[in-house]
Design a protein around this motif. Structure first.
Motif, PDB file in Angstrom:
ATOM      1  N   ASP A 139       0.837  -1.205   0.000  1.00 12.58           N
ATOM      2  CA  ASP A 139       0.000   0.000   0.000  1.00 12.58           C
ATOM      3  C   ASP A 139       0.872   1.256   0.000  1.00 12.58           C
ATOM      4  OD1 ASP A 139      -2.863  -0.387  -0.166  1.00 12.58           O
ATOM      5  OD2 ASP A 139      -2.682  -1.540   1.681  1.00 12.58           O
ATOM      6  N   GLN A 163      -2.366   9.355  -2.038  1.00  6.88           N
ATOM      7  CA  GLN A 163      -3.343   8.745  -2.936  1.00  6.88           C
ATOM      8  C   GLN A 163      -3.498   9.563  -4.219  1.00  6.88           C
ATOM      9  OE1 GLN A 163      -4.700   5.830  -2.475  1.00  6.88           O
ATOM     10  NE2 GLN A 163      -4.015   5.485  -0.381  1.00  6.88           N
ATOM     11  N   LYS A 214     -11.440  10.341   3.416  1.00  7.31           N
ATOM     12  CA  LYS A 214     -12.292  10.268   4.609  1.00  7.31           C
ATOM     13  C   LYS A 214     -12.634  11.646   5.163  1.00  7.31           C
ATOM     14  CE  LYS A 214      -9.612   7.577   6.988  1.00  7.31           C
ATOM     15  NZ  LYS A 214      -9.116   6.739   8.101  1.00  7.31           N
ATOM     16  N   LEU A 224     -14.816   1.109   6.251  1.00 11.13           N
ATOM     17  CA  LEU A 224     -14.051   2.003   5.381  1.00 11.13           C
ATOM     18  C   LEU A 224     -13.014   2.810   6.161  1.00 11.13           C
ATOM     19  CD1 LEU A 224     -16.914   3.388   3.088  1.00 11.13           C
ATOM     20  CD2 LEU A 224     -15.271   1.565   2.565  1.00 11.13           C
ATOM     21  N   CYS A 227      -9.442   3.355   4.735  1.00 15.08           N
ATOM     22  CA  CYS A 227      -9.230   4.142   3.519  1.00 15.08           C
ATOM     23  C   CYS A 227      -8.299   5.308   3.812  1.00 15.08           C
ATOM     24  CB  CYS A 227     -10.561   4.655   2.973  1.00 15.08           C
ATOM     25  SG  CYS A 227     -11.628   3.359   2.302  1.00 15.08           S
ATOM     26  N   HIS A 230      -5.402   2.327   2.927  1.00 13.26           N
ATOM     27  CA  HIS A 230      -5.786   1.476   1.795  1.00 13.26           C
ATOM     28  C   HIS A 230      -6.148   2.352   0.602  1.00 13.26           C
ATOM     29  CE1 HIS A 230      -7.026  -2.356   4.230  1.00 13.26           C
ATOM     30  NE2 HIS A 230      -5.757  -2.023   4.395  1.00 13.26           N
ATOM     31  N   ARG A 231      -6.156   1.744  -0.548  1.00 11.06           N
ATOM     32  CA  ARG A 231      -6.517   2.413  -1.806  1.00 11.06           C
ATOM     33  C   ARG A 231      -8.018   2.272  -2.001  1.00 11.06           C
ATOM     34  NH1 ARG A 231      -4.709   6.234  -5.323  1.00 11.06           N
ATOM     35  NH2 ARG A 231      -4.631   5.551  -7.502  1.00 11.06           N
ATOM     36  N   CYS A 232      -8.777   3.370  -1.828  1.00 10.14           N
ATOM     37  CA  CYS A 232     -10.235   3.335  -1.900  1.00 10.14           C
ATOM     38  C   CYS A 232     -10.740   4.304  -2.961  1.00 10.14           C
ATOM     39  CB  CYS A 232     -10.852   3.694  -0.550  1.00 10.14           C
ATOM     40  SG  CYS A 232     -10.436   2.546   0.785  1.00 10.14           S
ATOM     41  N   ASP A 253     -12.851  -0.563  -1.632  1.00  8.52           N
ATOM     42  CA  ASP A 253     -11.513  -0.677  -1.059  1.00  8.52           C
ATOM     43  C   ASP A 253     -10.744  -1.691  -1.906  1.00  8.52           C
ATOM     44  OD1 ASP A 253      -9.225  -1.357   0.398  1.00  8.52           O
ATOM     45  OD2 ASP A 253     -10.193  -0.992   2.331  1.00  8.52           O
ATOM     46  N   SER A 255      -7.603  -2.354  -1.811  1.00  6.09           N
ATOM     47  CA  SER A 255      -6.550  -3.058  -1.088  1.00  6.09           C
ATOM     48  C   SER A 255      -7.042  -4.370  -0.488  1.00  6.09           C
ATOM     49  CB  SER A 255      -5.971  -2.161   0.010  1.00  6.09           C
ATOM     50  OG  SER A 255      -5.351  -1.018  -0.545  1.00  6.09           O
ATOM     51  N   ASP A 256      -8.258  -4.359   0.077  1.00  6.32           N
ATOM     52  CA  ASP A 256      -8.779  -5.624   0.608  1.00  6.32           C
ATOM     53  C   ASP A 256      -9.965  -6.149  -0.197  1.00  6.32           C
ATOM     54  OD1 ASP A 256     -10.957  -4.107   1.366  1.00  6.32           O
ATOM     55  OD2 ASP A 256     -10.585  -4.244   3.517  1.00  6.32           O
TER      56      ASP A 256
END
Length: 263
Positions: A139, A163, A214, A224, A227, A230-232, A253, A255-256
């Protein structure tokens, strides 16, 4: 969501009706008058005069060179070379993962590097490119600065919590996850309402989107909360040659590989 899709469809139908009406008016305006043969001959002569090509020669655009000059945008050849050089050495290709979980980083962008005020002379004049990747294994955003004159990678930076805008493949993968998720039921239903067909893949949609941040939302659901680390993404969906479908409340999301809904 379904009401929104139907409302857009209503606008679409109205737009088509107006276009047909406009075409009818245009036909009416272009109908010949009753001036007779003399009027027709005059119109033909005028049309012939209008059809004469203007003086001068229009030349085709020159072929793009292998290398740009100064602050010219990167040529296709330079972009290809920069991206090859960026992954030629080191462990990035072997250790990183792309958006689908395959080996190798996810390429996001390749752009001309900003001018470094500390450089002068020949070094300042050299062309450089920043090749930006996202590594889904760690990530992290990885940026490789490639000197296109020397063929060397001059700098590598790795940043977490950064991001950049999403790439095309990321949007496609996010849409695929959304279509297959239980929270994508409204999207699938709206598509069926609009087209009469089943939505099975991203290639049936026009896609755009943005990174989910966020800080722009008052209440972030627990699923979430990662985020930013993670890449959201928020995916904007549109039926090809049809209406928009409102998916703004859904966040993928990558990433997951899960989907969450904003309250």
């Amino acid at each position: 969501m379904r009401a929104l899709a139907r409302r857009h469809l209503g606008k679409l139908v109205t737009g088509v009706a107006l276009a047909v009406a406009g075409a009818a008016v245009a036909v009416g305006v272009s109908l010949p008058d009753d001036a007779g043969a003399a009027g027709d001959a005059a119109k033909a002569a005028a049309a012939e005069r209008d059809a004469v090509a203007p003086e001068g020669t229009v030349e085709a655009a020159p072929e793009e060179g292998e290398k740009g000059v100064g602050r010219d945008p990167l040529t296709d050849a330079e972009i290809d070379r920069a991206e090859r050089l960026a992954v030629a050495g080191g462990n990035l290709r072997r250790n990183a993962l792309d958006v689908e979980g395959d080996r190798g980083p996810e390429h996001l962008s390749t752009n001309l590097t900003e001018t470094d005020p500390r450089l002068s002379g020949t070094a300042a004049a050299q062309r450089r490119a920043d090749v930006v990747y996202y590594d889904y294994k760690s990530d992290a955003v990885v940026t490789k600065t490639v000197n296109l004159d020397t063929g060397k990678v001059e700098d590598t930076s790795t940043d977490h919590g950064v991001q950049p805008p999403p790439g095309k493949d990321e949007l496609t993968e996010a849409a695929q996850l959304l279509i297959g998720d239980r929270l994508g039921a409204g999207l699938r239903a709206d598509y069926k309402d609009a087209t009469g067909k089943k939505l099975t893949g991203p290639d049936q949609l026009e896609l755009s989107g943005m990174v989910f941040r966020k800080g722009t939302v008052a209440n972030v659901p627990a699923d979430l909360a990662a985020c930013g680390t993670h890449r959201c993404l928020r995916v904007i969906t549109k039926v090809k040659s049809g209406p928009w479908i409102d998916t703004r409340a859904l966040v993928v999301d990558l990433s997951d590989r899960t989907v969450g809904r904003l309250s």
